[in-house]
Scaffold this motif. Structure first.
Motif, PDB file in Angstrom:
ATOM      1  N   PHE A  53       0.837  -1.200   0.000  1.00  0.00           N
ATOM      2  CA  PHE A  53       0.000   0.000   0.000  1.00  0.00           C
ATOM      3  C   PHE A  53       0.877   1.258   0.000  1.00  0.00           C
ATOM      4  N   GLN A  54       1.953   1.165   0.743  1.00  0.00           N
ATOM      5  CA  GLN A  54       2.915   2.277   0.752  1.00  0.00           C
ATOM      6  C   GLN A  54       3.470   2.517  -0.644  1.00  0.00           C
ATOM      7  N   GLN A  55       3.737   1.399  -1.306  1.00  0.00           N
ATOM      8  CA  GLN A  55       4.248   1.512  -2.674  1.00  0.00           C
ATOM      9  C   GLN A  55       3.283   2.296  -3.543  1.00  0.00           C
ATOM     10  N   LEU A  56       2.004   1.989  -3.372  1.00  0.00           N
ATOM     11  CA  LEU A  56       1.000   2.681  -4.177  1.00  0.00           C
ATOM     12  C   LEU A  56       1.031   4.172  -3.885  1.00  0.00           C
ATOM     13  N   GLN A  57       1.148   4.488  -2.634  1.00  0.00           N
ATOM     14  CA  GLN A  57       1.199   5.905  -2.274  1.00  0.00           C
ATOM     15  C   GLN A  57       2.427   6.586  -2.869  1.00  0.00           C
ATOM     16  N   MET A  58       3.527   5.835  -2.813  1.00  0.00           N
ATOM     17  CA  MET A  58       4.750   6.398  -3.398  1.00  0.00           C
ATOM     18  C   MET A  58       4.580   6.604  -4.907  1.00  0.00           C
ATOM     19  N   LEU A  59       3.951   5.627  -5.534  1.00  0.00           N
ATOM     20  CA  LEU A  59       3.699   5.751  -6.972  1.00  0.00           C
ATOM     21  C   LEU A  59       2.898   7.011  -7.257  1.00  0.00           C
ATOM     22  N   GLN A  60       1.911   7.207  -6.436  1.00  0.00           N
ATOM     23  CA  GLN A  60       1.056   8.378  -6.616  1.00  0.00           C
ATOM     24  C   GLN A  60       1.856   9.666  -6.421  1.00  0.00           C
ATOM     25  N   ASP A  61       2.596   9.724  -5.344  1.00  0.00           N
ATOM     26  CA  ASP A  61       3.308  10.954  -5.031  1.00  0.00           C
ATOM     27  C   ASP A  61       4.388  11.254  -6.062  1.00  0.00           C
ATOM     28  N   GLU A  62       5.161  10.211  -6.408  1.00  0.00           N
ATOM     29  CA  GLU A  62       6.262  10.426  -7.356  1.00  0.00           C
ATOM     30  C   GLU A  62       5.744  10.731  -8.746  1.00  0.00           C
ATOM     31  N   GLY A  63       4.654  10.067  -9.079  1.00  0.00           N
ATOM     32  CA  GLY A  63       4.158  10.227 -10.442  1.00  0.00           C
ATOM     33  C   GLY A  63       3.369  11.504 -10.632  1.00  0.00           C
ATOM     34  N   GLY A  64       3.079  12.200  -9.523  1.00  0.00           N
ATOM     35  CA  GLY A  64       2.282  13.413  -9.648  1.00  0.00           C
ATOM     36  C   GLY A  64       0.891  13.136 -10.178  1.00  0.00           C
ATOM     37  N   THR A  65       0.368  11.967  -9.834  1.00  0.00           N
ATOM     38  CA  THR A  65      -0.993  11.627 -10.258  1.00  0.00           C
ATOM     39  C   THR A  65      -1.872  11.480  -9.022  1.00  0.00           C
ATOM     40  N   PRO A  66      -2.527  12.516  -8.649  1.00  0.00           N
ATOM     41  CA  PRO A  66      -3.234  12.564  -7.379  1.00  0.00           C
ATOM     42  C   PRO A  66      -4.267  11.463  -7.186  1.00  0.00           C
ATOM     43  N   GLY A  67      -5.046  11.177  -8.184  1.00  0.00           N
ATOM     44  CA  GLY A  67      -6.155  10.256  -7.963  1.00  0.00           C
ATOM     45  C   GLY A  67      -5.796   8.790  -7.966  1.00  0.00           C
ATOM     46  N   PHE A  68      -4.526   8.485  -8.097  1.00  0.00           N
ATOM     47  CA  PHE A  68      -4.164   7.089  -8.356  1.00  0.00           C
ATOM     48  C   PHE A  68      -4.589   6.135  -7.247  1.00  0.00           C
ATOM     49  N   VAL A  69      -4.208   6.457  -6.009  1.00  0.00           N
ATOM     50  CA  VAL A  69      -4.542   5.548  -4.903  1.00  0.00           C
ATOM     51  C   VAL A  69      -6.055   5.412  -4.776  1.00  0.00           C
ATOM     52  N   SER A  70      -6.705   6.503  -4.885  1.00  0.00           N
ATOM     53  CA  SER A  70      -8.159   6.445  -4.751  1.00  0.00           C
ATOM     54  C   SER A  70      -8.767   5.595  -5.858  1.00  0.00           C
TER      55      SER A  70
END
Lengths: 582, 149
Positions: free
Chosen positions: B27-44
């Protein structure tokens, strides 16, 4: 802009039935700057891959999918597209991973897959290309491959490289151009990087496999036996892998395919399609399917069908000589499909087909001769090209021969044997004297045969006399007595195929020890197996062709035999099938 | 001010989810993906996908287990699917429950399966509630400061 630019834009197809995971993977792959296409169903993935040929570099597939097993998908992709496939699963059981690797997966990732693993997947694409480059570079000395390779340059890549990576090759080439000083030579080789398993190359491969025996077979042994300069162990290994896969699948499907073939009017497409329209790997399955209808149609339809069949045979005749050779080759590929041999060989061979304009007939022929091992009289082949015109004429003449027979059909099934066999006789330098020499001997053996069969026997005898084995007549005679030599099987089976099917007899004929001992006999008795199998391309092909016809002419009892022949995994080749059925 | 409070709330929620073992490093990975990728809605997006899919699978399993003759292979396949989904979002607890569930499938124990289904359902609902709270908090934070994310 340099070599590191390569993995960017790598085109990845992801197949997983889990939408969550698909989303995550897509995101991760995009983060690696790959081009990502996602797909929730394996069948859809296959459709995408077939539709958009050359549009993907690598496939990542889940193992557990409801509509199609990931391994099955892997197998399809491996056979049809030759793309690197990465399997992924939550299970890391050794047996599962092993299964994936056995089916040809280049990697097996455990879910949840991490970025660091995905960042590196381009290596599989790159490695594949590197191997291809190495293969070709090592093959510079090999004329056969060299010719093929040279001819690639002027040809439409689609027809040659039904490769998904060809676009990337182009890309790479472009990249390389930017750095011409460093990598231009590399770029050129990348473009040509592939061993083409032409008909003859595959034939050598199959011969080697037979000689070794399927159980004991290994890439190194095959390589040694094939004795093709420049061919690498890796080439052989990957070809062997595909061949095995194909055989195992075919074994399962053989019977049902023949029986349940969807009937398409293949004969209209006929020869011209065989020539070189069949340019893509992806079309192959449908061609396989077509192969059977082609055959089975012949069983059922009568004289009018026959005419078109005849036309097929005849239409090969007027072609220019080099083309003709290839035409025949394509026929062989057809029959390979039918006779449970590797369609792969057939398919791959098509890749080289457009090439034939570039090949000088004499060159090719000689190449073949050199490569045949096992005491085949090469002298004969060396002369082969010179006789091309004669052969054509003869072929023209003889292809008319079946007609009278066809007008007096003994049974619907027997009719197909004659045309190809007669062509075969012509393929062998067509020394007319041999007809008269050997015919009596054979006639002794088979007295009660129909005209059509007599015709067949003629051609067999010609073949024999051409194979420069002095004791042919003796063999033939004794064959009448012992029922052993393959020639006799041939004749007998033909008899059986003539409609008066005696189910109980056929298996015993086919299952004779002759078949089992074939590979051992190969080197010492060219007459037995090798001569029949290996005499030039045209004769092989025609033999196979006739074989296909014969097979198709048989009734369902025969399919047992077919099964039998494919069960004999020791000798699961075109030639054996040919033998089992011829 | 309010945004900071909400952010604290979110952080507390996430850390409690981690400490309870509801989610793991994936789950942390997903958050990191979101933050690094600059794609806000990803985790949601992923979490929503997971919740819908898991809900569907759980209902399928429930239907299968209601049949007079239970096809345990089919149940197992669904549980396996659920396990895969939960592993992909890092829903650790659901994943572990699925692994136990599969054992009951292999034993062909209907009662065991029904019990495991109840546990999985419970775990999943619990997680889904937390996910929903999390998404709401994120939305509120974003409403305060759109540039933040």
């Amino acid at each position: 802009m340099d070599a590191t630019a390569f993995p960017y834009g790598l085109r990845v197809l992801v197949v997983d039935d889990d939408p969550t995971w698909l989303k995550i993977l897509e995101k991760m792959l995009r983060k690696c700057s790959y081009e990502v296409t996602t797909c929730g169903l394996a069948r859809v993935a296959l459709d995408i891959l077939r539709e958009r040929k050359n549009k993907f570099d690598i496939v990542i597939s889940d193992v557990n999918m409801p509509d199609m097993d990931g391994f099955k998908l892997l197998e399809h992709i491996g056979l049809e597209m030759d793309l690197p496939v990465i399997m992924m699963s939550i299970d890391g059981e050794t047996s599962r991973v092993m299964k994936g690797v056995q089916h040809g997966a280049c990697d097996y990732l455990l879910k949840p897959v991490r970025m660091k693993e995905l960042r590196n997947i381009w290596q599989h694409v790159y490695r594949k290309k590197m191997h291809e480059v190495k293969e070709i570079e090592g093959n510079d000395s090999c004329d056969d491959l060299q010719i093929l390779r040279n001819s690639f340059e002027g040809l439409d890549e689609k027809s040659l490289f039904m490769r998904s990576d060809s676009d990337t090759m182009r890309k790479r080439k472009d990249v390389d151009k930017d750095h011409a000083d460093q990598e231009s030579s590399d770029g050129n080789t990348v473009k040509k990087a592939r061993v083409v398993w032409s008909v003859d190359l595959h034939q050598k491969f199959v011969n080697a496999v037979n000689q070794i025996g399927f159980d004991k077979v290994g890439p190194k042994k095959i390589l040694d036996l094939m004795n093709v300069p420049g061919l690498t162990r890796e080439n052989v290994a990957s070809h062997l892998q595909k061949y095995r896969l194909y055989l195992s699948r075919l074994q399962k499907q053989n019977e049902e395919r023949i029986l349940g073939a969807a009937r398409q009017d293949f004969s209209h497409k006929g020869t011209s399609e065989n020539l070189n329209l069949r340019s893509s790997f992806q079309e192959q399955p449908s061609n396989i399917a077509n192969g059977y209808p082609h055959a089975s149609q012949n069983i059922q339809t009568q004289a009018n069908m026959l005419d078109s069949q005849l036309e097929d045979t005849k239409s090969t005749v007027p072609l220019p000589v080099p083309d003709k050779k290839r035409t025949l080759a394509s026929d062989a590929a057809d029959s390979q499909n039918v006779t449970s041999a590797s369609s792969l060989g057939g398919v791959l061979s098509f890749k080289s087909m457009p090439v034939n304009q570039d090949r000088k007939p004499s060159e090719t022929m000689i190449l073949e001769c050199q490569a045949w091992t096992g005491g085949i009289p090469s002298k004969q082949f060396m002369q082969y090209p010179k006789h091309n015109h004669e052969r054509c004429d003869l072929l023209g003449d003889y292809s008319c021969l079946p007609k009278p027979d066809l007008e007096h059909p003994v049974g619907p099934s027997n009719l197909y044997a004659p045309p190809p066999l007669i062509s075969m006789s012509c393929g062998m330098e067509g020394d007319a004297r041999d007809f008269s020499d050997v015919k009596p001997a054979i006639m002794d053996c088979i007295k009660s045969l129909s005209p059509a069969l007599t015709c067949t026997v003629d051609s067999v005898s010609v073949q024999l006399s051409d194979s420069v084995v002095t004791s042919i007549d003796g063999d033939l005679k004794s064959s009448g007595v012992d029922g052993l030599p393959s020639i006799k099987d041939c004749c007998l089976d033909q008899t059986n195929s003539q409609g008066s099917l005696r189910p109980s007899q056929e298996p015993s004929i086919i299952g004779s020890t002759e078949l089992a001992s074939l590979p051992e006999d190969l080197p010492s008795y060219p007459l037995h197996g090798v001569s029949l199998e290996n005499i030039g391309l045209s004769s092989i092909d025609l033999l196979n062709y006739s074989d296909a016809m014969i097979l198709s002419g048989l009734q369902s009892n025969w399919y047992d035999d077919l099964e039998f022949s494919s069960e004999m995994m020791d000798y699961p080749s075109i030639d054996e099938c040919l033998f089992a059925s011829s | 001010m309010a945004a900071a409070a909400l952010r604290d709330q979110l952080t507390a929620l996430l850390s409690s989810m981690f400490s309870q073992g509801l989610v793991d490093e994936q789950f942390q990975q997903l958050q990191m993906l979101q933050d690094e990728g600059g794609t806000p809605g990803f985790v949601s997006e992923v979490v929503t996908l997971f919740c819908d899919d898991a809900d569907r699978i759980i209902n399928e399993i429930a239907t299968l287990l209601e049949q007079p003759v239970v096809n345990f292979d089919k149940v197992d396949a669904y549980v396996h699917q659920l396990k895969g989904s939960s592993a992909s979002v890092g829903a650790q607890k659901v994943k572990f429950t699925c692994m136990q569930f599969r054992q009951f499938c292999q034993d062909k124990s209907r009662d065991g399966c029904l019990m495991a289904l109840a546990v999985v359902r419970n775990d999943f609902y619990d997680l889904r509630n937390k996910f929903q709270t999390m998404l709401q908090l994120e939305q509120q934070i974003q409403a305060y400061d759109p540039k933040q994310q």
